[in-house]
Design an enzyme around this catalytic site. Structure first.
Site, PDB file in Angstrom:
ATOM      1  N   LYS A 354       0.869  -1.177   0.000  1.00  0.00           N
ATOM      2  CA  LYS A 354       0.000   0.000   0.000  1.00  0.00           C
ATOM      3  C   LYS A 354       0.908   1.229   0.000  1.00  0.00           C
ATOM      4  CE  LYS A 354      -3.610  -2.280   2.736  1.00  0.00           C
ATOM      5  NZ  LYS A 354      -4.709  -2.285   1.763  1.00  0.00           N
ATOM      6  N   ARG A 431      -9.338 -12.358   2.428  1.00  0.00           N
ATOM      7  CA  ARG A 431     -10.135 -13.503   1.962  1.00  0.00           C
ATOM      8  C   ARG A 431      -9.366 -14.810   2.100  1.00  0.00           C
ATOM      9  NH1 ARG A 431     -10.747 -10.718  -3.746  1.00  0.00           N
ATOM     10  NH2 ARG A 431     -10.639  -8.983  -2.281  1.00  0.00           N
TER      11      ARG A 431
END
Length: 541
Positions: A354, A431
């Site tokens: 990020k 996930r």
């Protein structure tokens, strides 16, 4: 994003609405050791600070950061007054008003507020007309009555149109507005006149909203910078022919304790809230409420074949902690529910780092919002002790970091059900941890599974900051959650799970890939999770 996380951290109330009240039982806790030894070094406590590269001749540094702490409960007393407002004496009283259906008319007083205004010889009506107060939602006006008067000050709260004031959640709005006023006042004894006869659940919602909205986090400030601005000692509630009891006040306080615990966890910096200290929080809840708590260490996780989860955690120097907390009621168990929360205590993005403006990497302590909601819910369930329902709280806690051991884009991971996953983006890590957690949850033979996660930015793009996406293809579970969200005030929006989108998460070299492309990112993430639940009714928030 912050508001969206608050929805997650209060989703425990929506789940709690499935349940009924009951009693506690005694169970046991499994404690963990959060210390790690390295060769030729001292013990390193990973509760805080950073990990340094240690050579064989180096010694471990002394870490000065203390362990995770929690904000204490408010000591404000709340009771349903048995007297009339006319006979009450105190510092500050709140009246409630509705907006007229005619936009040109002034705010309207009803019930006991109208009677109290008559007792004051129309002072409140005059104030409304003088200030041209329409009673729009969230607005207020006030008047100082005199320091030697029976009541020193009166405030009129606007609630919007009466036709819109229907759900129990409307009382949450009153509570939030009341808390906002309390924070800015210096009065100790406060009263509030409710707009109409209160029904079951409304008082508890109001009390919950007051105490959760009064939340202040000053744990990381030095004593010189802590300002305790809340002076209120007591709140008296006036309601015409109220059906509420003191039990409802107690329930509201208990729910607020769970909500505020979730806030404590989301707000905690990642060098305080580590996977180990999150596990310690689960143990604390288990001890306090006599639940069972099992913490799986990395070696046990590996034996269970949770390759998707370990793929994410392997880049961090902090070991993963798989948390399984269980509430069991006395008597017959009629339903079993699993609540699974995403528990990334820090998400760097991995090798898909990020980076750049808007990446929000400095805020990625909140990527365990789902786990915070899960543990907050556990606190609520432990407090209210519902009958007939067994609840499993499951979290795969870890960090997503960069190192020579971290997973790489292009790696293929194998989940505990044998499905293989091509990692196209290491920043789609939540996930992966949830995949193994969902498999584990289904193996507990539960009737329903609900997972909650800060999973995709696409959900915010789709619905904005105030709504959470709800995915489920089970009618009973979906309608139950939607009905509960209306009662609790947590805004959910049902989203589709189109079968044709499954092609977007298929890999050419593995069973699945962990991202589905540019479009429909929230949908494809939910479809990915669905691959790891077989027959159990499941919902993803």
């Amino acid at each position: 994003m912050r508001i969206h996380l608050f929805i997650l951290s209060t989703s425990c109330i929506a789940v709690q609405a499935f349940l009924q009240h009951g009693r506690k039982i005694s169970t046991s806790s499994h404690f963990i050791n959060s210390n790690l030894k390295t060769k030729n070094s001292k013990v390193i406590d990973f509760r805080g600070g950073s990990i340094l590269n240690l050579s064989s001749k180096a010694s471990a540094p002394e870490f000065s950061i203390g362990e995770l702490k929690y904000n204490g409960p408010s000591d404000i007393s709340v009771k349903i007054s048995k007297s009339e407002p006319n006979d009450w004496s105190g510092d500050l009283i709140f009246l409630t008003s509705f907006q007229s259906e005619d936009k040109n008319e002034m705010a309207q007083l009803f019930s006991m507020s109208k009677g109290f205004d008559e007792h004051l010889k129309g002072i409140i009506t005059d104030l409304i007309e003088t200030e041209n107060f329409k009673g729009n939602p969230g607005t207020s006006i006030s008047i100082f009555l005199g320091k030697n008067e029976q009541i020193k000050k009166a405030v009129v709260l606007g609630l919007g149109k009466k036709s819109d004031f229907k759900e129990v959640s409307s009382y949450g709005t009153i509570g939030s507005n009341l808390a906002h006023q309390i924070k800015s006042s210096k009065y100790e004894k406060i009263g509030i006149i409710l707009p109409e006869k209160s029904e079951k659940g409304q008082i508890s919602k109001l009390v919950e909203a007051v105490f959760s909205s009064l939340y202040i986090d000053d744990r990381y400030k030095s004593s010189d910078n802590i300002e305790n601005t809340i002076k209120t000692k007591s709140i008296d509630i006036f309601s015409e022919k109220s059906e509420a009891s003191e039990d409802e006040i107690l329930i509201g306080k208990k729910i607020a304790l769970g909500v505020n615990l979730a806030k404590d966890l989301v707000n905690a910096p990642p060098n305080f809230l580590t996977p180990a200290s999150m596990a310690d929080t689960a143990i604390m809840i288990a001890k306090e409420h006599k639940m069972e708590c099992e913490i799986l260490e990395e070696s046990e996780i590996r034996k269970m074949g949770m390759g998707a989860y370990l793929g994410v955690s392997q880049g961090s120097g902090l070991p993963p902690k798989f948390i399984h907390l269980t509430y069991t009621p006395k008597g017959t168990v009629k339903k079993k529910l699993a609540i699974v929360g995403k528990g990334l205590t820090f998400d760097s993005g991995g090798y898909n780092l990020k980076a750049g403006a808007g990446s929000m990497i400095e805020l990625m302590k909140f990527d365990m919002g789902g786990a915070a909601a899960t543990l907050g819910t556990a606190k609520v369930i432990g407090n209210i002790s519902p009958d007939n329902v067994e609840v499993h709280f499951i979290i795969a806690a870890c960090e997503n970091m960069i190192s020579d051991k971290a997973m790489r884009p292009g790696d293929i991971l194998t989940a505990s059900n044998g499905k293989t996953i091509e990692v196209l983006n290491t920043d789609a890590e939540g996930r992966l941890t949830l995949a193994d957690a969902l498999i584990y949850a289904e193996n507990q033979n539960v009737d329903f599974i609900v997972d909650c996660a800060t999973l995709t930015g696409a959900a915010i793009v789709a619905l904005g900051p105030h709504y959470a996406c709800l995915y489920s293809d089970n009618d009973e579970l979906r309608s139950g959650l939607l009905n509960s969200s209306k009662k609790s005030g947590d805004k959910l929006w049902h989203m589709p799970l189109p079968a044709e989108y499954n092609e977007m998460i298929k890999s050419k070299i593995a069973d699945l890939k962990n991202v589905g492309g540019k479009w429909g990112g929230s949908i494809t993430a939910a479809l990915f999770l669905k691959e790891f639940v077989n027959d159990t009714p499941w919902a993803h928030i």
